[in-house]
Design a protein around this motif. Structure first.
Motif, mmCIF file in Angstrom:
data_model
loop_
_atom_site.group_PDB
_atom_site.id
_atom_site.type_symbol
_atom_site.label_atom_id
_atom_site.label_comp_id
_atom_site.label_asym_id
_atom_site.label_seq_id
_atom_site.Cartn_x
_atom_site.Cartn_y
_atom_site.Cartn_z
ATOM 1 N N LEU A 4 5.825 1.267 28.353
ATOM 2 C CA LEU A 4 4.402 1.446 28.594
ATOM 3 C C LEU A 4 3.931 2.648 27.788
ATOM 4 O O LEU A 4 4.589 3.691 27.777
ATOM 5 N N VAL A 5 2.822 2.496 27.084
ATOM 6 C CA VAL A 5 2.259 3.579 26.277
ATOM 7 C C VAL A 5 0.858 3.882 26.784
ATOM 8 O O VAL A 5 0.040 2.976 26.945
ATOM 9 N N VAL A 6 0.594 5.147 27.060
ATOM 10 C CA VAL A 6 -0.730 5.583 27.525
ATOM 11 C C VAL A 6 -1.374 6.423 26.439
ATOM 12 O O VAL A 6 -0.760 7.349 25.902
ATOM 13 N N TRP A 7 -2.605 6.081 26.110
ATOM 14 C CA TRP A 7 -3.366 6.785 25.086
ATOM 15 C C TRP A 7 -4.445 7.657 25.725
ATOM 16 O O TRP A 7 -4.888 7.404 26.839
ATOM 17 N N ASN A 8 -4.897 8.650 24.984
ATOM 18 C CA ASN A 8 -6.051 9.478 25.370
ATOM 19 C C ASN A 8 -5.833 10.278 26.647
ATOM 20 O O ASN A 8 -6.753 10.456 27.449
ATOM 21 N N VAL A 9 -4.621 10.767 26.842
ATOM 22 C CA VAL A 9 -4.372 11.696 27.933
ATOM 23 C C VAL A 9 -5.064 13.013 27.589
ATOM 24 O O VAL A 9 -5.019 13.448 26.426
ATOM 25 N N PRO A 10 -5.731 13.656 28.518
ATOM 26 C CA PRO A 10 -6.442 14.900 28.191
ATOM 27 C C PRO A 10 -5.516 15.952 27.582
ATOM 28 O O PRO A 10 -4.382 16.124 28.012
ATOM 29 N N VAL A 11 -6.029 16.634 26.577
ATOM 30 C CA VAL A 11 -5.285 17.738 25.976
ATOM 31 C C VAL A 11 -5.060 18.819 27.037
ATOM 32 O O VAL A 11 -5.974 19.176 27.767
ATOM 33 N N GLY A 12 -3.856 19.309 27.130
ATOM 34 C CA GLY A 12 -3.519 20.297 28.140
ATOM 35 C C GLY A 12 -2.781 19.724 29.324
ATOM 36 O O GLY A 12 -2.153 20.465 30.097
ATOM 37 N N ALA A 13 -2.825 18.389 29.494
ATOM 38 C CA ALA A 13 -2.130 17.771 30.624
ATOM 39 C C ALA A 13 -0.618 17.892 30.493
ATOM 40 O O ALA A 13 0.109 17.803 31.491
ATOM 41 N N GLN A 14 -0.142 18.100 29.269
ATOM 42 C CA GLN A 14 1.304 18.226 29.047
ATOM 43 C C GLN A 14 1.907 19.367 29.864
ATOM 44 O O GLN A 14 3.081 19.326 30.249
ATOM 45 N N GLU A 15 1.092 20.386 30.153
ATOM 46 C CA GLU A 15 1.600 21.554 30.868
ATOM 47 C C GLU A 15 2.037 21.225 32.292
ATOM 48 O O GLU A 15 2.824 21.964 32.881
#
Length: 317
Positions: A133-144
């Motif tokens: 499954l690939v998700v696009w357009n995750v908000p920048v900064g959510a990686q934290e």
């Protein structure tokens, strides 16, 4: 048809909305299995970076090694790669145990890869094609805040399967996969790092480990040996000679040995000494002690000391 985000490497400046790329055709490209995704050869616009009103979207892909390599080129920042994790994923993929779990590979609104590098590297190195499954357009900064939840451990998985003594069973399996010939022993003497799928597969082919775990727990306080170590030792030794195995464990518990020089006495004293130390002992070293004492006893050899080493005998007598 809804327009899907395009694959592109992050640029230093925003991309113009009127630029376009073509979805590559196979075999150089990838196979799309969601009908909402543009078909191979169709031209779609490259989205502008960082649009605040773009909502996340998700699709399922057959991720080939080529597509995985393309995804990895969108990598900008991430945690250091753990080769042991990549190797574990590779083994599941090569064994056909990889499953579509719903845990996605994630790209942010800048087109940067935020999550999934270990899985993608495993695809490249294994040469396998797997569904993801690939998700696009995750908000920048959510990686934290990604991967900050409680990971479901193998003990949790076994408990969900109704396994009794789940922690003892899983620890015994890790030891079993650390034995010579199992293919997991590392050069730095660490216990094997099998995946949950590998542990479950091993248990399915060795169902008697459940009964051995109960026996291991029963002997824990009597012989000062970790239940998982005792469980695996009982399983291995009883398969060779049940009567001798019972006598071996009983003599350790009751200290009914032939005195100095008896390997069982040397082992019992070493285990008693180790139990007085506050540090947790390495399971590989402990199972090695048990196996060496067993081999010496079975072959009628004398042992007065049991040195601590990380080696496991390749043969049991």
């Amino acid at each position: 048809m809804t327009t899907a985000p395009a694959l592109h490497r992050p640029a230093t400046r925003p991309l113009s909305p009127d630029r376009a790329i073509a979805i590559p055709t196979q075999p150089e490209g990838y196979q799309v299995i969601d009908m909402k995704i543009p078909s191979p050869g169709q031209v779609i616009p490259v989205p502008t970076r960082g649009l605040p009103d773009v909502e996340p979207s998700a699709e399922v892909f057959n991720v080939t090694p080529e597509l995985a390599a393309e995804f990895l080129r969108c990598h900008v920042r991430n945690r250091p790669v753990k080769d042991r994790v990549v190797a574990a994923y590779m083994r599941d993929m090569l064994a056909g145990r990889w499953q579509l779990t719903g845990e996605p590979v994630k790209f942010n609104t800048k087109g940067e890869l935020d999550d999934g590098q270990h899985r993608l590297k495993a695809v490249v190195r294994s040469g396998c094609t797997v569904r993801m499954l690939v998700v696009w357009n995750v908000p920048v900064g959510a990686q934290e805040v990604m991967d900050s939840g409680i990971k479901r451990s193998v003990n949790d998985q076994l408990a969900m399967r109704g396994t009794k003594n789940a922690s003892v069973v899983s620890a015994a399996v890790r030891l079993a996969l650390s034995e010579p010939g199992a293919g997991f022993v590392t050069t730095d003497e660490r216990i094997a790092n099998p995946t949950n799928s590998e542990i479950a597969a091993w248990i399915d082919t060795h169902p008697n480990i459940h009964r051995c775990a109960e026996i291991g727990k029963a002997y824990y306080k009597q012989i000062h040996l970790q239940p998982s170590v005792a469980a695996l030792a009982w399983m291995r030794l009883s398969a060779i000679d049940m009567d001798a195995c019972s006598l071996f464990f009983h003599s350790l518990a009751e200290m009914t040995t032939d005195g100095p020089g008896d390997p069982r006495l040397a082992l019992a004293r070493r285990l008693q000494y180790l139990s007085q130390e506050k540090t947790r002992q390495n399971g590989v070293m402990l199972i090695g002690l048990v196996y060496r004492a067993w081999n010496a006893w079975r072959r009628g050899k004398t042992l007065t000391k049991m040195p601590m080493t990380a080696s496991i005998p390749e043969r049991l007598y």
